[in-house]
Write a protein that holds these residues in place. Structure first.
Motif, PDB file in Angstrom:
ATOM      1  N   ASN A  51       0.869  -1.170   0.000  1.00 60.12           N
ATOM      2  CA  ASN A  51       0.000   0.000   0.000  1.00 60.12           C
ATOM      3  C   ASN A  51       0.911   1.226   0.000  1.00 60.12           C
ATOM      4  N   THR A  73      -8.402   4.815   0.685  1.00 60.75           N
ATOM      5  CA  THR A  73      -7.223   4.748   1.553  1.00 60.75           C
ATOM      6  C   THR A  73      -7.031   3.396   2.201  1.00 60.75           C
ATOM      7  N   SER A  74      -8.003   2.527   2.153  1.00 60.86           N
ATOM      8  CA  SER A  74      -7.850   1.241   2.835  1.00 60.86           C
ATOM      9  C   SER A  74      -7.511   0.113   1.880  1.00 60.86           C
ATOM     10  N   ALA A  75      -7.269   0.410   0.621  1.00 56.76           N
ATOM     11  CA  ALA A  75      -6.982  -0.632  -0.355  1.00 56.76           C
ATOM     12  C   ALA A  75      -5.560  -1.158  -0.165  1.00 56.76           C
ATOM     13  N   ALA A  76      -5.415  -2.447  -0.290  1.00 55.33           N
ATOM     14  CA  ALA A  76      -4.101  -3.083  -0.281  1.00 55.33           C
ATOM     15  C   ALA A  76      -4.013  -3.945  -1.531  1.00 55.33           C
ATOM     16  N   SER A  77      -2.825  -4.133  -2.031  1.00 54.44           N
ATOM     17  CA  SER A  77      -2.640  -4.945  -3.227  1.00 54.44           C
ATOM     18  C   SER A  77      -2.111  -6.302  -2.835  1.00 54.44           C
TER      19      SER A  77
END
Length: 81
Positions: A51, A73-77
């Motif tokens: 992130n 803002t809370s997205a993760a890859s």
């Protein structure tokens, strides 16, 4: 990411993590928003979370809604090795 995997290997040499192992970059001195998780199952691939948002990117624009800001803002890859 190589530094995270090197640290995981070193920690694994001194302790057996029966339930798997996870490590994040900042506590070991790496200035990145990254984490790696090694599941306990033998042969299971590591899970990498990234992130790379900067603190400027996390600031909510004046005309945005809370919901739109929270989802961005809370997205993760997920990256599989």
């Amino acid at each position: 990411m190589d530094q995270l995997f090197i640290a995981m290997e070193l920690f694994g040499r001194v302790h057996t993590f029966a339930q798997g192992m996870g490590i994040t970059a900042p506590p070991i001195g790496i200035d990145r928003a990254a984490a790696a998780v090694q599941p306990a199952e033998p042969g299971a691939p590591a899970i990498v979370l990234l992130n790379p948002a900067s603190s400027k990117a996390l600031r909510r624009p004046k005309n945005s809604t809370k919901a739109a800001s929270a989802s961005s803002t809370s997205a993760a890859s997920f990256v599989a090795p």
